[in-house]
Design a protein around this motif. Structure first.
Motif, PDB file in Angstrom:
ATOM      1  N   MET A   1      74.456  19.964  -7.014  1.00 10.23           N
ATOM      2  CA  MET A   1      74.755  21.230  -7.679  1.00 10.23           C
ATOM      3  C   MET A   1      75.021  20.968  -9.157  1.00 10.23           C
ATOM      4  N   THR A   2      74.992  22.007  -9.940  1.00  6.29           N
ATOM      5  CA  THR A   2      75.225  21.856 -11.374  1.00  6.29           C
ATOM      6  C   THR A   2      76.260  22.865 -11.830  1.00  6.29           C
ATOM      7  N   PRO A   3      77.169  22.484 -12.728  1.00  9.05           N
ATOM      8  CA  PRO A   3      78.204  23.394 -13.183  1.00  9.05           C
ATOM      9  C   PRO A   3      77.735  24.397 -14.212  1.00  9.05           C
ATOM     10  N   ARG A   4      76.422  24.405 -14.547  1.00 11.94           N
ATOM     11  CA  ARG A   4      75.977  25.290 -15.626  1.00 11.94           C
ATOM     12  C   ARG A   4      76.209  26.762 -15.281  1.00 11.94           C
ATOM     13  N   SER A   5      76.209  27.103 -13.999  1.00 10.17           N
ATOM     14  CA  SER A   5      76.477  28.474 -13.590  1.00 10.17           C
ATOM     15  C   SER A   5      76.897  28.476 -12.144  1.00 10.17           C
ATOM     16  N   ILE A   6      77.982  29.173 -11.825  1.00 11.22           N
ATOM     17  CA  ILE A   6      78.397  29.235 -10.434  1.00 11.22           C
ATOM     18  C   ILE A   6      77.452  30.088  -9.619  1.00 11.22           C
ATOM     19  N   PHE A   7      76.588  30.852 -10.291  1.00 12.25           N
ATOM     20  CA  PHE A   7      75.675  31.720  -9.570  1.00 12.25           C
ATOM     21  C   PHE A   7      74.278  31.118  -9.414  1.00 12.25           C
ATOM     22  N   ALA A   8      74.064  29.894  -9.935  1.00 11.79           N
ATOM     23  CA  ALA A   8      72.722  29.317  -9.937  1.00 11.79           C
ATOM     24  C   ALA A   8      72.178  29.108  -8.536  1.00 11.79           C
ATOM     25  N   ASN A   9      73.032  28.879  -7.562  1.00 11.03           N
ATOM     26  CA  ASN A   9      72.577  28.576  -6.205  1.00 11.03           C
ATOM     27  C   ASN A   9      72.805  29.721  -5.229  1.00 11.03           C
ATOM     28  N   LEU A  10      73.087  30.909  -5.748  1.00 14.55           N
ATOM     29  CA  LEU A  10      73.296  32.051  -4.866  1.00 14.55           C
ATOM     30  C   LEU A  10      71.973  32.568  -4.315  1.00 14.55           C
ATOM     31  N   VAL A  11      72.004  33.002  -3.077  1.00 15.72           N
ATOM     32  CA  VAL A  11      70.860  33.661  -2.449  1.00 15.72           C
ATOM     33  C   VAL A  11      71.353  34.963  -1.854  1.00 15.72           C
ATOM     34  N   ARG A  12      70.618  36.030  -2.099  1.00 13.41           N
ATOM     35  CA  ARG A  12      70.986  37.330  -1.545  1.00 13.41           C
ATOM     36  C   ARG A  12      69.952  37.729  -0.503  1.00 13.41           C
ATOM     37  N   SER A  13      70.406  38.025   0.706  1.00 16.39           N
ATOM     38  CA  SER A  13      69.490  38.351   1.791  1.00 16.39           C
ATOM     39  C   SER A  13      69.178  39.838   1.803  1.00 16.39           C
ATOM     40  N   ASP A  14      68.254  40.237   2.664  1.00 13.78           N
ATOM     41  CA  ASP A  14      67.853  41.642   2.749  1.00 13.78           C
ATOM     42  C   ASP A  14      69.009  42.558   3.139  1.00 13.78           C
ATOM     43  N   ASN A  15      69.980  42.036   3.895  1.00 15.96           N
ATOM     44  CA  ASN A  15      71.101  42.886   4.310  1.00 15.96           C
ATOM     45  C   ASN A  15      72.188  42.979   3.246  1.00 15.96           C
ATOM     46  N   GLY A  16      71.950  42.367   2.084  1.00 15.31           N
ATOM     47  CA  GLY A  16      72.890  42.469   0.969  1.00 15.31           C
ATOM     48  C   GLY A  16      73.930  41.378   0.907  1.00 15.31           C
ATOM     49  N   SER A  17      74.014  40.531   1.921  1.00 14.14           N
ATOM     50  CA  SER A  17      75.025  39.479   1.919  1.00 14.14           C
ATOM     51  C   SER A  17      74.587  38.310   1.051  1.00 14.14           C
ATOM     52  N   PHE A  18      75.581  37.572   0.560  1.00 16.86           N
ATOM     53  CA  PHE A  18      75.330  36.421  -0.292  1.00 16.86           C
ATOM     54  C   PHE A  18      75.582  35.135   0.477  1.00 16.86           C
ATOM     55  N   LEU A 282      73.094  39.417  -9.923  1.00 17.61           N
ATOM     56  CA  LEU A 282      73.213  37.988 -10.130  1.00 17.61           C
ATOM     57  C   LEU A 282      72.470  37.252  -9.031  1.00 17.61           C
ATOM     58  N   GLY A 283      71.751  36.241  -9.421  1.00 21.65           N
ATOM     59  CA  GLY A 283      70.997  35.463  -8.457  1.00 21.65           C
ATOM     60  C   GLY A 283      69.731  36.158  -7.979  1.00 21.65           C
ATOM     61  N   ALA A 284      69.383  37.305  -8.602  1.00 15.50           N
ATOM     62  CA  ALA A 284      68.235  38.055  -8.128  1.00 15.50           C
ATOM     63  C   ALA A 284      66.939  37.274  -8.288  1.00 15.50           C
ATOM     64  N   SER A 285      66.819  36.548  -9.405  1.00 16.23           N
ATOM     65  CA  SER A 285      65.589  35.793  -9.613  1.00 16.23           C
ATOM     66  C   SER A 285      65.426  34.722  -8.549  1.00 16.23           C
ATOM     67  N   ARG A 286      66.545  34.093  -8.151  1.00 13.85           N
ATOM     68  CA  ARG A 286      66.490  33.087  -7.099  1.00 13.85           C
ATOM     69  C   ARG A 286      66.089  33.716  -5.772  1.00 13.85           C
ATOM     70  N   PRO A 291      62.259  33.288   0.151  1.00 14.73           N
ATOM     71  CA  PRO A 291      62.493  34.270   1.208  1.00 14.73           C
ATOM     72  C   PRO A 291      63.956  34.321   1.571  1.00 14.73           C
ATOM     73  N   PRO A 292      64.417  35.505   1.991  1.00 13.97           N
ATOM     74  CA  PRO A 292      65.831  35.601   2.367  1.00 13.97           C
ATOM     75  C   PRO A 292      66.142  34.664   3.520  1.00 13.97           C
ATOM     76  N   PRO A 293      67.323  34.045   3.502  1.00 12.94           N
ATOM     77  CA  PRO A 293      67.669  33.116   4.584  1.00 12.94           C
ATOM     78  C   PRO A 293      67.882  33.874   5.877  1.00 12.94           C
ATOM     79  N   PRO A 294      67.444  33.330   6.992  1.00 18.19           N
ATOM     80  CA  PRO A 294      67.697  33.989   8.267  1.00 18.19           C
ATOM     81  C   PRO A 294      69.154  33.851   8.656  1.00 18.19           C
ATOM     82  N   VAL A 295      69.613  34.746   9.502  1.00 23.59           N
ATOM     83  CA  VAL A 295      70.954  34.610  10.051  1.00 23.59           C
ATOM     84  C   VAL A 295      70.889  33.554  11.136  1.00 23.59           C
ATOM     85  N   LEU A 296      71.506  32.410  10.877  1.00 21.58           N
ATOM     86  CA  LEU A 296      71.371  31.284  11.779  1.00 21.58           C
ATOM     87  C   LEU A 296      72.484  31.221  12.803  1.00 21.58           C
TER      88      LEU A 296
END
Length: 316
Positions: A1-18, A282-286, A291-296
């Motif tokens: 991970m990198t400290p440049r942004s706390i949001f750099a590794n965020l993923v938002r799924s289709d149900n809106g959860s992060f 935030l994190g929209a470009s990512r 693809p949105p992560p599946p609910v595992l």
């Protein structure tokens, strides 16, 4: 991970959860309610605790297995991003007053500057989630391993920002009492096993009644967690414990959760404090690039073991 942004590794799924990604691991946010007991309204959700749900190749990985696999140089960033997704996912519930308890490990921060930077990151996350600072509860474990002076300095800075403070894993040992006096927390979460032992005998109940009363007199709200049986909940209410948490009340659920349907918020006497964060980008470009992560891990539906909301006349 990198400290440049706390949001750099965020993923938002289709149900809106992060959620977020760390190496081969998908890190998701589970929320468990903390209930307030009131004479007139019964049990209502006061707050949520943010809990990690990790998986690798669609297989669950427990926190006890996951954290030893995190590189020491990444630990502070992983710790930070987990708080971020818990806060953002609580904001997505669009509740007007529920707080979010997020764990804090002061021993991860070596300098006052690092601590201030992390507090600033939490401020950004709470702003994006539409949560006022006093709805963020920073939960410091009694087993954090950090020196008391560091913990006290840290909590004073967080309190100045407007966050609330909780001590976790409290067991009424001498060291716990000393730290309690120095930190002056808003909440104290009692060690679950310790509470269960004391609930099981009359002498323990008498001691708990005294401790709860003293804390309330000092302006500290006790939280009894790990309650797994209905009789434990009933005893806590008799003892005057204001806040309770455990499987007997509701199990954790993966965000976005069904708690709004299971335990709707009573806003009859309270105007909404915010309109939520439906426009978070935030994190929209990512999220767009992958693809949105599946609910595992299949969410477990809340399973109340008693009547919630306003009590019925003549008992439950």
């Amino acid at each position: 991970m990198t400290p440049r942004s706390i949001f750099a590794n965020l993923v938002r799924s289709d149900n809106g959860s992060f959620s977020t990604i760390y190496g081969p691991f998908l890190l998701q946010s589970a929320l468990q309610p903390i209930f307030r007991s009131t004479p007139d309204s019964g049990l209502e959700i006061e707050a949520f605790e943010g809990l990690l749900r990790a998986s690798r190749d669609a297989e669950p990985v427990s926190p006890a297995e996951f954290f030893p696999l995190v590189s020491p140089v990444d630990m502070a960033d992983v710790d930070s991003i987990l708080r971020t997704i818990h806060i953002l996912n609580t904001g997505r519930l669009n509740r007007a007053r529920a707080r979010i308890f997020v764990k804090f490990h002061p021993g991860l921060f070596r300098t006052p500057q690092e601590m201030r930077q992390e507090v600033d990151r939490i401020k950004v996350a709470s702003h994006e989630a539409g949560l006022a600072p006093d709805r963020i509860v920073c939960e410091i474990s009694e087993r954090s391993g950090a020196a008391d002076d560091i913990v006290v300095a840290f909590t004073e800075h967080m309190r100045a920002v407007g966050f609330r403070i909780a001590i976790d894993d409290y067991g009424a040992r001498d060291s716990d009492l000393d730290r309690l006096k120095r930190i002056r927390p808003d909440y104290v979460k009692f060690e679950a096993a310790w509470v269960r032992d004391f609930l099981d005998n009359s002498a323990g109940l008498a001691l708990l009644r005294v401790i709860v009363g003293q804390m309330l007199d000092d302006g500290i709200e006790p939280i009894f967690e790990g309650l797994e049986e209905v009789w434990q909940v009933d005893l806590c209410e008799e003892l005057g414990v204001p806040l309770m948490q455990g499987y007997a009340l509701a199990r954790p659920e993966l965000a976005p959760t069904t708690f709004n349907e299971s335990f709707p918020e009573n806003l009859a006497d309270l105007a909404p404090l915010h309109t939520g964060s439906s426009d978070i980008t935030l994190g929209a470009s990512r999220a767009a690039a992958a693809p949105p992560p599946p609910v595992l891990v299949k969410p477990v539906s809340a399973r109340p073991a008693r009547t919630f909301g306003r009590r019925q006349s003549g008992g439950e």
